[in-house]
Design an enzyme around this catalytic site. Structure first.
Site, PDB file in Angstrom:
ATOM      1  N   ARG A   1       0.859  -1.192   0.000  1.00 21.42           N
ATOM      2  CA  ARG A   1       0.000   0.000   0.000  1.00 21.42           C
ATOM      3  C   ARG A   1       0.893   1.240   0.000  1.00 21.42           C
ATOM      4  O   ARG A   1       1.844   1.335   0.776  1.00 21.42           O
ATOM      5  CB  ARG A   1      -0.903  -0.004   1.226  1.00 21.42           C
ATOM      6  CG  ARG A   1      -1.888   1.175   1.330  1.00 21.42           C
ATOM      7  CD  ARG A   1      -2.728   0.954   2.578  1.00 21.42           C
ATOM      8  NE  ARG A   1      -3.791   1.906   2.795  1.00 21.42           N
ATOM      9  CZ  ARG A   1      -3.821   2.789   3.799  1.00 21.42           C
ATOM     10  NH1 ARG A   1      -2.805   2.867   4.657  1.00 21.42           N
ATOM     11  NH2 ARG A   1      -4.854   3.593   3.952  1.00 21.42           N
TER      12      ARG A   1
ATOM     13  N   GLU B   1      -9.387   7.284   5.082  1.00 23.25           N
ATOM     14  CA  GLU B   1     -10.268   7.370   6.242  1.00 23.25           C
ATOM     15  C   GLU B   1     -11.252   8.539   6.100  1.00 23.25           C
ATOM     16  O   GLU B   1     -11.223   9.512   6.849  1.00 23.25           O
ATOM     17  CB  GLU B   1      -9.464   7.489   7.538  1.00 23.25           C
ATOM     18  CG  GLU B   1      -8.662   6.231   7.857  1.00 23.25           C
ATOM     19  CD  GLU B   1      -7.967   6.277   9.193  1.00 23.25           C
ATOM     20  OE1 GLU B   1      -7.775   5.218   9.813  1.00 23.25           O
ATOM     21  OE2 GLU B   1      -7.585   7.387   9.637  1.00 23.25           O
TER      22      GLU B   1
ATOM     23  N   GLU C   1      -5.961  -0.850   7.163  1.00 26.72           N
ATOM     24  CA  GLU C   1      -4.933  -0.480   8.135  1.00 26.72           C
ATOM     25  C   GLU C   1      -5.133  -1.309   9.403  1.00 26.72           C
ATOM     26  O   GLU C   1      -6.241  -1.346   9.946  1.00 26.72           O
ATOM     27  CB  GLU C   1      -5.015   1.008   8.515  1.00 26.72           C
ATOM     28  CG  GLU C   1      -4.663   1.962   7.400  1.00 26.72           C
ATOM     29  CD  GLU C   1      -4.636   3.406   7.886  1.00 26.72           C
ATOM     30  OE1 GLU C   1      -4.533   3.632   9.114  1.00 26.72           O
ATOM     31  OE2 GLU C   1      -4.731   4.306   7.028  1.00 26.72           O
TER      32      GLU C   1
END
Length: 381
Positions: free
Chosen positions: A80, A170, A280
């Protein structure tokens, strides 16, 4: 979210689908577990800076090797990459991400791209518009589309096409504030503006991928919080935002127990008919502080399953093994997998210039750069 506004009331007011029209999790969930995880990887965006600071990484046998190769040898198949628009010198800009993507390909790993759409950190508490971007909504919709399209094309052009892209980082409370801020101080909720920006970014990504099959992900930070997850994705569904994957952050000190995580993931795949990915994840292997300058997770942190997973090397390894179990129990193989967050961020580079490494006890390497037992969790079977 404002407690005075009900989920059902907002959906009705927005003219969207009612909650009762969403498919109940119990009706969709099957009993077929997965035997493997299709995504096993990590965000190691700090890696080039750490190497420049003199950090060297060693595998479980003590051999010095590049960190991405150590993880790939254990079975990791995704890297990532965080991308900021114009960050402080040395931090994760497009050029650095492109270079790291080449290393990922050499290690046999696929790419999950994480554009923050910001010059620096973007998360639920802040989503600042890049300084060089326009600030009005109409112009931002054009900009996020063209920027994302160009970004995806640049990765493809060098032979490292993006396999998964998340539209923002997020984005629980919106994106590109204040134009796309979801909850304003006066209580206003800007779902139209927020979802228009998500749609524009998604359109740009799909235009830029060419013939490569690109999957899009919406990433929030509500791992074990089912009500909050439903609130967000019920509205995303109501506003017609296209996406392929539900992405979640899961840090148990903030996002609930392993049991709550499992319940939420199973509910999500049934409710929205989408696979889930833990974008995450991190867990402490110690409460010691590697650089002596403070960590965000210390001995006073609330770890809901600490009896099962103490903050030790073995406790961390057991945590990741249990996480694999949760994901394989998501019906029909829709628990795609996990991405450890900055498992290589040992002391040496601060979260901003001159600052501390605030997560150095949440890594999968010890303070000297030697791999910890938890890296075995990247294995394929």
């Amino acid at each position: 979210m404002p407690s005075s506004i009900s989920r059902r009331g907002l959906l009705a007011g927005a003219g969207g689908i009612a909650l009762s029209a969403l498919v109940p999790a119990q009706a969709r969930a099957a009993s077929r577990p997965s035997t493997t995880l299709s995504v096993r990887g990590a965000d190691m965006s700090f890696l080039p800076q750490l190497e420049e600071a003199g950090v060297r990484f060693r595998d479980l046998a003590g051999r010095v090797r590049p960190a991405e190769q150590i993880l790939a040898k254990e079975g990791a198949n995704y890297l990532r990459l965080r991308v900021w628009v114009d960050p402080p010198a040395g931090y994760s800009d497009k050029a650095r991400a492109l270079a790291l993507a080449k290393r990922a390909k050499r290690a046999g790993m696929k790419i999950l791209l994480d554009p923050h759409y910001s010059d620096f950190w973007a998360d639920p508490g802040k989503q600042p518009i890049p300084a060089s971007w326009p600030t009005d909504l109409a112009s931002l919709k054009v900009k996020i589309k063209t920027y994302t399209r160009s970004l995806v094309r640049d990765f493809a052009a060098q032979g490292t096409p993006v396999d998964i892209i998340q539209i923002g980082n997020e984005v629980t409370n919106g994106i590109l504030w204040p134009a796309g801020q979801l909850y304003l101080p006066d209580g206003t909720q800007q779902w139209q503006a927020f979802t228009d920006l998500l749609k524009a970014g998604t359109a740009g990504a799909l235009e830029g991928c060419g013939g490569h099959r690109l999957k899009t992900m919406l990433h929030i930070d509500k791992g074990g919080k089912m009500g909050d997850t439903q609130w967000f994705f019920d509205n995303i569904t109501s506003w017609g935002v296209p996406y392929d994957i539900i992405g979640q952050s899961y840090y148990p000190m903030w996002h609930g127990s392993m049991a709550e995580l499992e319940a939420n993931l199973i509910d999500s795949v049934g409710r929205y008919d989408k696979p889930v990915l833990l974008a995450e994840v991190a867990y402490p292997w110690t409460f010691e502080d590697g650089d002596g300058r403070g960590n965000i997770v210390g001995p006073d942190a609330f770890l809901p399953d600490v009896d099962r997973f103490p903050a030790t090397k073995q406790g961390q390894a057991d945590f990741y093994e249990a996480l694999r179990g949760v994901l394989t129990r998501v019906p029909d193989g829709r628990g795609l997998g996990f991405m450890a967050w900055e498992p290589e961020w040992v002391p040496g580079v601060g979260w901003q210039p001159g600052a501390e490494a605030s997560n150095d006890n949440l890594t999968q390497f010890d303070f000297t750069g030697r791999a910890l037992p938890s890296i075995r969790s990247y294995r394929r079977p």
